[in-house]
Scaffold this motif. Structure first.
Motif, short mmCIF file in Angstrom:
data_model
loop_
_atom_site.label_atom_id
_atom_site.label_comp_id
_atom_site.label_asym_id
_atom_site.label_seq_id
_atom_site.Cartn_x
_atom_site.Cartn_y
_atom_site.Cartn_z
N GLU A 721 0.87 -1.18 0.00
CA GLU A 721 0.00 0.00 0.00
C GLU A 721 0.90 1.21 0.00
O GLU A 721 1.55 1.52 0.99
N GLU A 769 -0.73 -3.51 11.03
CA GLU A 769 -1.63 -4.31 10.20
C GLU A 769 -0.91 -4.78 8.95
O GLU A 769 -1.26 -4.42 7.84
N GLU A 771 0.00 -7.18 6.19
CA GLU A 771 -0.85 -8.20 5.58
C GLU A 771 -0.27 -9.61 5.72
O GLU A 771 -0.98 -10.58 5.88
N SER A 774 -1.35 -11.17 8.93
CA SER A 774 -2.68 -10.81 9.40
C SER A 774 -3.22 -11.88 10.34
O SER A 774 -3.34 -13.04 9.97
N GLN A 776 -6.16 -11.89 11.64
CA GLN A 776 -7.61 -11.84 11.75
C GLN A 776 -8.31 -12.98 11.02
O GLN A 776 -9.49 -13.18 11.16
N PRO A 778 -8.78 -16.69 10.40
CA PRO A 778 -8.50 -18.08 10.75
C PRO A 778 -8.83 -18.99 9.56
O PRO A 778 -9.80 -18.78 8.85
N LEU A 781 -12.02 -22.90 11.67
CA LEU A 781 -12.95 -22.29 12.60
C LEU A 781 -13.39 -23.34 13.59
O LEU A 781 -13.80 -24.43 13.21
N LEU A 790 -12.84 -22.98 6.30
CA LEU A 790 -13.50 -21.88 5.60
C LEU A 790 -13.00 -21.89 4.16
O LEU A 790 -11.99 -21.30 3.83
N GLY A 792 -14.03 -20.55 1.55
CA GLY A 792 -14.00 -19.26 0.86
C GLY A 792 -12.65 -18.62 0.95
O GLY A 792 -12.17 -17.98 0.01
N GLU A 793 -11.99 -18.84 2.08
CA GLU A 793 -10.68 -18.25 2.28
C GLU A 793 -9.64 -18.81 1.34
O GLU A 793 -8.65 -18.16 1.03
N TYR A 796 -9.47 -16.72 -1.98
CA TYR A 796 -8.99 -15.34 -2.02
C TYR A 796 -7.66 -15.27 -1.33
O TYR A 796 -7.55 -15.58 -0.14
N ARG A 798 -4.49 -14.39 0.61
CA ARG A 798 -4.12 -13.53 1.73
C ARG A 798 -2.60 -13.40 1.71
O ARG A 798 -1.96 -13.66 0.70
N SER B 79 -19.48 -20.81 3.52
CA SER B 79 -18.14 -20.68 2.95
C SER B 79 -17.95 -21.71 1.84
O SER B 79 -17.41 -21.43 0.77
N GLN B 150 -11.17 -8.79 6.29
CA GLN B 150 -10.07 -8.01 6.85
C GLN B 150 -10.36 -6.55 6.57
O GLN B 150 -10.35 -6.11 5.42
#
Lengths: 819, 429
Positions: A721, A769, A771, A774, A776, A778, A781, A790, A792-793, A796, A798, B79, B150
């Protein structure tokens, strides 16, 4: 006197006069070129080109005033003309020295541009250099002519501004008259012609003026003769004031009236031009150039007019307080700058909102130029060099503000130091002292002004996170044993046409067959099961065919990984196929699917002797099982290849794929679907922590050693960033950050499990913060005591290491046969 | 002494006047202007700090609120649904309607009309059947459902919100296919799945999320309208459809909450406008933030007036930009990132509410036809099936219109100032 000797001496004298200007121009030009090379901007190419063509232009502006005007002011010309030397010799040698200097500066400027490594630039390829060369000759000629013609060399310099644009103006008028205003080549050509012709004309006229000046009838300039007034130096006596303050202001105004009026007029012209079209690039460019020059010369006028004829010492001899001199010298030029800014603010349209920046730049230029005016005693050299130094200083301030995140207050303070510096040094300047202490004081104040805006950056540099030399050595040590493998994405083995193979040709269906008129149902599109040429992509047989093709590709391409569309589809197809299997089992009697799986195992076992048995089977469950197992096999092989990759993002992809496989092992029926052999292979790969660590370790050092800011995403899988400029402090911060990141990654890989949470926490504390770490997200779960993925994770991305040594990895390691 | 150069003694007044005109006035004015500017910026910087403190303008607040307003019971299942719907699966969906470039069947949905893509759709839906089952099985979880996010100011990515569209599209395709084949239970399951999906991802937190929610509601209403054309439904099923459509959209609540978040995002302006921290003065930033806050107050407008008020707000911003000399292009850019969205968002919320009412009216028409054996002549007759005039008549906006032609009935909302294709008439056979 020996003529040859005279000519040699004259050459030597003129060269002595000229070389300081040449040297200063080249030093400043070299400095600016180097600055643009070190701190690149989006206008790099044009900046380099501007300096390249600008240096000879500036030399041409100053040469006449320096060689002729300065001698007139110092009255050495009168002495020269009293010697038995031909006026023609004096004139021609002055002219030839100027021309030779111009050629030299062109060559030197070209070499400097080449030396900065940005040669030839795109911009230079886009412009024609020849018109600039001819134009510099024209400016040199005009400079000589005006210097011979006018008494004040400073006024002759001022007159150069409107005269320099004469060829361009005429070329544009001609182009406009002949309807060719949109053809820059035409304008350039005619500008060159006019520059050449007018240059020769001014040369001839200047020569005549020179002859007249050196002739016996030369006396006071016509202005003084006509008006009968005394020189400006006597004005304080002529109008003695009862108030010294007002008298000093009045005296300053009288001795600078032409300069003040001329430069204020330039300001007004800039405002007028800006009000016409502030969006025009040409107007902005010329407005900025001329306005900057006006500001700088107004700053120069603060101390310049008192520098010659011992005027400053005259004031000192009469006990005028230095601070009064300082204030009275500043007040009028500063008022002119502010007046110009006010007019500019009024004339510009409301939507132009950069007035605060324009005002700040103008004031900074003024402040720096008045500093130069006190330091550089020669008005001519000062008039040429001060705009360059001021522009360089303002550029430097901009760099510290935008690229190095300096505080605006520190930048303001830096400008104030220049003002305070001249105030502090006014007594020394009035006394005409020029010793090493004075020069050191000026140097110190300029250094302080330069240092102040750098403080935040220096503070950052001193306190930035960095790795120790031991850590660096450790990285380098690991790097020595590392390898570089970059997997190749293989082509899509079976590209499908975008149109569906199963489409019915609507044109072929007769309208009477649609049933719209008869009410009967139209013929339905026919199913195409069994025809391999007409498989829909949604059928399992199609997926199997693709995976088999990928397996063949694996054999052919040693470091290949599946085409992106297939690689991304592996996990969803695996889950979907398993769900189909579960659905089939739920619909059939209990245990049917397990039986099917066992039967498929038997089929697999007999594959060696009869490989076509399963392909030809019409059993849907067997086909699903085959698809499921093939998907797992391709995933396992892809993981192995990704783990060998030197790119950190590939380790991330391998992590995700292994997490997906681990999630599958959580499903009760998976053991049966995979069969014992494949299940064992999955378990072996997932529990192989050493292979994971080895791949990560290699990728860390390989990515670290190959890191460049441009491909930080490629190497570290991280999109920084940044606030828009990739070359300033942020880039250094990024370099330093990734040194630390690489070192911490390596520590994380080599650490004991109990040490890893502390290492992660340290990174979070250092980078906030950040990346990569990160906390945040998990990947597992905990819900009602059960581990859930998860998914979905996984889709995308990270941070690269966000999945490292998470709960999933412990779970995978627990699959090891010994446990 | 040279008498020729002896001075003419000017008066004190003339000297002062001259000095004032030439030097003092510009400098005083310059100092005053510069000083006022700096003082104003200093004050603004303090106000900005207070504003940021008072409004908890950080990601921690957003994270907390997100956690408080969502449930985790369905997280794992949804999910998995998202992954299965939204991730490429190594096949090309471009040939399919809804998901790709394929065409939907013409209305009314009847098997007797040719649908060239039907075979591909059927195969695709067979392949995705386990996913559909999973959606239906996960529809009754507590909603909305939490998914990992996030928070990074305005750069916060909303992958699962964007991915929710792919779930809705799958269900739409399933509903259309089922309606085409006259399969009422399958169609009803898909419609209920659509409603559940919209609720699962209805976070009431982000403007983008609300727009996605609105888009999913459009899909739900469109599917119901298409199913009405197929003539699938019995009285009981129509009553069930009425139940799905009765609840109006809480426009004011959605507006307020989403712009509250947007105002928070506005504090991280630097991410949108690189260099904004340097280019924008504290006063500019404060003004911008307060204007973002002022949008929230528009939300309590009566139905039909929200878009008008949003337009007025945007016009006010534009005139302020034109009139105020301090606006620079960076501020204008900052506003351009938000201003076009305000009116469009208001219009989207109003339109979806009109569309809900239109669909509800169409269901009531079908109920009337089923009960009476004929279409009503006037909308007032729908009171016999329990539909009040408040549904089809909106004060200051207009009323729906009913038209019978060629054996079919058309109910339309011919409201001015709205894009017709977002509020197209519903035809019933």
């Amino acid at each position: 006197m020996n003529r040859n000797l005279v000519i040699k001496r004259l050459w030597w004298k003129e060269l002595q006069q000229l070389w300081p200007l040449v040297l200063l121009l080249l030093i400043i030009g070299g400095g600016l070129q180097a600055l643009f090379a070190i701190v690149p901007t989006s206008y790099d190419a044009w900046n380099h080109t501007l300096i390249f063509v600008g240096l000879p232009g500036l030399f041409a502006v100053g040469a006449g005033a320096l060689i002729v005007g300065q001698e007139k002011e110092l009255r050495t010309l009168q002495w020269l003309s009293s010697l038995p030397i031909s006026a023609h010799n004096i004139l021609s040698i002055k002219l030839l020295v100027g021309l030779a200097g111009l050629v030299f500066v062109w060559i030197a400027s070209w070499l400097i541009a080449g030396g900065t490594g940005d040669w030839p630039t795109t911009a230079l390829r886009d412009i024609e250099v020849l018109p600039f060369v001819v134009h510099s000759f024209f400016v040199l000629s005009v400079g000589y002519a005006t210097a011979w013609r006018l008494k004040s060399s400073f006024v002759s310099l001022l007159l150069l501004i409107p005269l320099a644009g004469l060829p361009l103006l005429l070329a544009n008028l001609q182009a406009f008259s002949f309807g060719r205003a949109q053809q820059p080549e035409y304008i350039n050509f005619w500008m060159m012609i006019y520059s050449g012709l007018f240059g020769i004309a001014f040369l001839w006229w200047g020569y005549r003026m020179g002859l007249r000046h050196l002739g016996p009838q030369a006396g006071m300039p016509w202005v003084a003769q006509a008006s009968g007034q005394a020189s400006v130096a006597t004005l304080p006596f002529r109008r003695q004031r009862t108030t010294p303050f007002a008298a000093l202001v009045w005296q300053f105004a009288m001795q600078n009236r032409v300069a003040l009026l001329g430069l204020t007029a330039v300001w007004l012209l800039v405002a007028l031009a800006a009000s016409v079209d502030p969006t025009s690039e040409q107007i902005v460019f010329f407005g900025a150039l001329v306005g900057s020059l006006a500001c700088s010369w107004l700053g120069m006028s603060v101390f310049q007019s008192d520098s010659h004829d011992r005027r400053a010492m005259f004031l000192a001899d009469r006990g005028v307080a230095p601070w009064k001199v300082w204030v009275t010298r500043q007040v009028l030029p500063l008022a002119c700058v502010l007046l110009g800014l006010g007019v500019l603010a009024v004339m510009l349209p409301p939507e132009f909102g950069w007035m605060n920046w324009v005002a700040s730049i103008a004031v900074a230029l003024f402040a720096c130029s008045q500093f130069c005016a006190q330091v550089i005693r020669s008005p001519i050299v000062g008039a040429i060099v001060a705009p360059l130094i001021s522009a360089g200083f303002v550029y430097f301030l901009g760099v510290t503000l935008i690229f190095l995140f300096s505080s605006p207050w520190l930048v303001g303070l830096s400008v104030a130091v220049l003002w305070l510096g001249t105030l502090w040094m006014t007594r020394r300047w009035m006394d005409g002292r020029s010793d090493w202490r004075g020069w050191l004081s000026y140097l110190g104040m300029f250094a302080l002004a330069s240092l102040l805006p750098m403080l935040p950056f220096l503070s950052f540099w001193a306190t930035k996170p960095r790795i120790s030399s031991a850590e660096r050595q450790r990285l380098q040590l690991v790097q020595q044993g590392s390898y570089t493998i970059l997997p190749v994405e293989m082509v899509d083995p079976l590209p499908r046409p975008s149109e569906a193979d199963v489409h019915v040709d609507v044109q072929a269906v007769d309208s009477t067959e649609t049933g719209q008129e008869t009410g009967d149902p139209p013929p339905r599109p026919m199913a195409n099961d069994g025809d391999p040429e007409q498989l829909t992509p949604f059928q399992m047989s199609d997926w199997i065919e693709r995976l088999e093709a990928v397996q063949r590709q694996f054999g052919e391409v040693q470091q290949g990984v599946p085409h992106g569309s297939i690689q991304r589809g592996l996990l969803p197809r695996l889950v979907l196929t398993r769900m189909h299997l579960q659905r089939g089992a739920a619909a059939s009697p209990a245990g049917a699917t397990t039986d099917e799986a066992e039967r498929a195992d038997e089929t697999n076992a007999s594959d060696e002797t009869n490989s076509n048995d399963e392909t030809n089977s019409n059993d849907e469950t067997a086909e699903l099982l085959r698809g499921y197992r093939l998907t797992v096999e391709v995933m396992l092989e892809t993981c192995v290849r990704l783990r060998q990759s030197s790119k950190l993002p590939d380790q991330f992809s391998a992590d995700h794929m292994q997490m997906g496989l681990l999630a599958e092992l959580q499903v009760e029926e998976t053991n049966a679907y995979l069969g014992p052999a494949l299940f064992e292979r999955v378990r072996a790969q997932l529990s192989d922590q050493a292979a994971r660590d080895s791949g990560r370790r290699n990728a860390i050092v390989a990515s670290w050693s190959q890191l460049t800011i441009a491909d930080v995403y490629y190497t570290f899988g991280y999109t920084p960033e940044m606030s828009g400029n990739p070359f300033g402090r942020e880039s250094w911060e990024l370099w330093s950050k990734f040194d630390v990141v690489a070192s911490h990654f390596l520590q994380l890989v080599d650490a004991q499990p109990s040490e890893r949470p502390a290492l992660r926490q340290r990174m979070i504390e250092q980078f906030g913060e950040f990346e990569i770490f990160s906390p945040q997200v998990p990947y597992l779960l905990t819900a009602e005591g059960k581990m859930q993925f998860l998914y979905g994770e996984l889709s995308y991305s990270r941070g690269t290491a966000s999945a490292w040594y998470g709960a999933w990895e412990q779970q995978a390691a627990d699959l090891a046969p010994s446990q | 002494m040279n008498t020729h150069l002896s001075p003419e003694k000017p008066t004190r007044r003339s000297r002062l006047t001259w000095l004032a005109y030439t030097s003092v006035i510009p400098i005083v004015v310059g100092l005053w202007a510069g000083g006022s500017y700096l003082i104003d910026q200093r004050v603004a910087a303090r106000q900005l700090a207070e504003y940021l403190r008072d409004h908890h303008a950080d990601d921690v607040w957003l994270e907390k609120r997100y956690r408080e307003t969502t449930e985790t019971a369905g997280t794992a299942a949804w999910s998995q649904i998202l992954m299965l719907c939204d991730t490429p699966k190594g096949w090309d969906e471009n040939q399919l309607p809804v998901l790709g470039q394929g065409e939907l069947p013409q209305l009314p949905l009847k098997e007797r009309y040719v649908w060239p893509e039907e075979q591909a759709v059927a195969t695709y839906l067979d392949a995705m059947r386990p996913v559909l089952d999973l959606i239906y099985a996960s529809s009754d979880v507590p909603k909305p459902v939490w998914q990992p996010l996030q928070f990074r100011g305005v750069n916060t990515l909303l992958p699962h919100i964007q991915g929710a569209r792919s779930v809705a599209r799958l269900l739409q395709l399933e509903a259309v296919h089922a309606s085409y084949h006259g399969d009422a239970p399958r169609t009803m399951a898909a419609i209920q799945g659509l409603k559940a999906t919209a609720e699962v991802f209805d976070l009431n937190l982000f403007l983008v999320g609300e727009l996605v929610h609105v888009a999913m509601l459009y899909i739900e209403y469109e599917v119901i309208e298409q199913s009405l054309s197929a003539g699938l439904w019995n009285a009981e099923q129509l009553e069930e459809l009425r139940g799905l459509l009765e609840q109006p959209l809480p426009i004011a609540e959605k507006w307020t909450k989403s712009f509250e978040t947007e105002a928070h995002f506005a504090t991280s302006l630097n991410a949108v406008l690189p260099g904004a921290d340097i280019l924008l003065s504290p006063r500019d930033r404060l003004t911008y933030l307060k204007q973002c806050q002022s949008i929230r107050a528009l939300g309590d407008a009566p139905l039909g007036q929200l878009s008008q008020r949003a337009k007025q707000w945007e016009a006010g911003i534009r005139s302020a930009m034109d009139a105020h000399r301090d606006w620079n292009s960076a501020v204008q850019m900052a506003h351009l990132t938000l201003t076009p969205a305000v009116t469009q968002y208001a219009v989207a919320l109003e339109l979806i509410e009109y569309r809900r009412r239109l669909t509800l009216t169409a269901v009531a028409l079908q109920q009337f036809k089923l009960a009476k054996g004929k279409w009503p002549v006037r909308l007032e007759e729908l009171e016999e099936v329990g539909l009040s005039a408040e549904v089809w008549s909106i004060p200051s906006v207009g009323s729906f219109e009913l038209e019978q032609t060629d054996g079919k009935v058309i109910v339309a909302a011919n409201f001015a100032n709205y894009v017709p294709d977002r509020l197209k008439p519903i035809e019933l056979w």
